[in-house]
Design an enzyme around this catalytic site. Structure first.
Site, PDB file in Angstrom:
ATOM      1  N   GLY A  41       0.767  -1.241   0.000  1.00  0.00           N
ATOM      2  CA  GLY A  41       0.000   0.000   0.000  1.00  0.00           C
ATOM      3  C   GLY A  41       0.798   1.290   0.000  1.00  0.00           C
ATOM      4  N   ASP A 100      -5.966   2.497  10.001  1.00  0.00           N
ATOM      5  CA  ASP A 100      -7.385   2.194  10.171  1.00  0.00           C
ATOM      6  C   ASP A 100      -7.606   1.821  11.639  1.00  0.00           C
ATOM      7  OD1 ASP A 100      -9.957   1.234   9.996  1.00  0.00           O
ATOM      8  OD2 ASP A 100      -9.632  -0.030   8.269  1.00  0.00           O
ATOM      9  N   LYS A 128      -7.821   7.296   9.568  1.00  0.00           N
ATOM     10  CA  LYS A 128      -9.276   7.295   9.733  1.00  0.00           C
ATOM     11  C   LYS A 128      -9.594   7.779  11.148  1.00  0.00           C
ATOM     12  CE  LYS A 128     -10.282   3.706   6.385  1.00  0.00           C
ATOM     13  NZ  LYS A 128     -10.942   2.424   6.114  1.00  0.00           N
TER      14      LYS A 128
END
Ligand code: IMP
Length: 175
Positions: A41, A100, A128
């Site tokens: 990622g 996250d 987040k």
């Protein structure tokens, strides 16, 4: 599922990474800086952020996979590829795409801390808000975003969409 609205444009990403890069440049001047990105990622953030840091830095990569459902982290992380070099005594900055639950990062931090780096900090493009299961100390944060599933700019849905030059939300197509 299809690509939904653009959450963060290419221009916004570029501008923010330039700001973060300038800050990192000041903070690490005169230090032996090693950027560690987590594959897959973070490959795009690593490429773009590293070019905004005006220092003779080093880069390295780790690859991890988390067990569990495709879009959720279990916190149990398996190292698929470890760092090439020792980090003892070096100033390590973990470059992350997204935080996250924070479980992956917590695992990585613990894993790297025992190797005794001179310092260990985190730069994450996206965090987040409000859903971290563990407190996450990110020294550099690009954007705080709502807890929706996002794709693009390195982030995938079952392996796809990593190449999008922006961050978008996924949308249900409906029936
Ligand atoms: P965490 O352990 O829950 O913080 O999640 C860590 C990893 O899950 C990230 O490095 C991503 O690879 C993946 N991930 C978490 N949220 C998203 C998302 O919204 N889109 C794509 N991948 C995500």
């Amino acid at each position: 599922m299809k690509i939904g609205r653009v959450l963060i444009s290419t221009e916004d990403i570029d501008r923010r990474l330039a700001e973060m890069g300038a800050e990192i440049t000041e903070d690490y001047r005169g230090k032996d800086l090693l950027l560690v990105a987590v594959l897959k990622g973070a490959f795009m953030v690593m490429a773009d952020l590293s070019r905004q840091i005006d220092l003779p830095l080093d880069i390295d990569f780790m690859a991890v996979s988390s067990y569990g459902a495709a879009t959720q982290t279990s916190g149990v992380v398996r190292i698929l590829k470890d760092l090439d070099a020792e980090i003892a005594g070096r100033h390590v900055l973990i470059v992350e795409d997204i935080v996250d639950s924070g479980l992956t990062l917590e695992y990585l931090r613990k894993n790297l801390e025992v190797r005794e780096p001179a310092s260990l900090e985190v730069a994450a493009l996206l965090v987040k808000t409000g859903i971290q299961q563990v407190p996450v100390a990110c020294r550099y944060v690009g954007f705080e975003i709502p807890p929706d599933f996002v794709i693009g700019y390195g982030l995938d849905l079952v392996g796809k969409y990593r190449n999008l030059p922006y961050v978008a939300v996924m949308e249900d197509e409906g029936f």
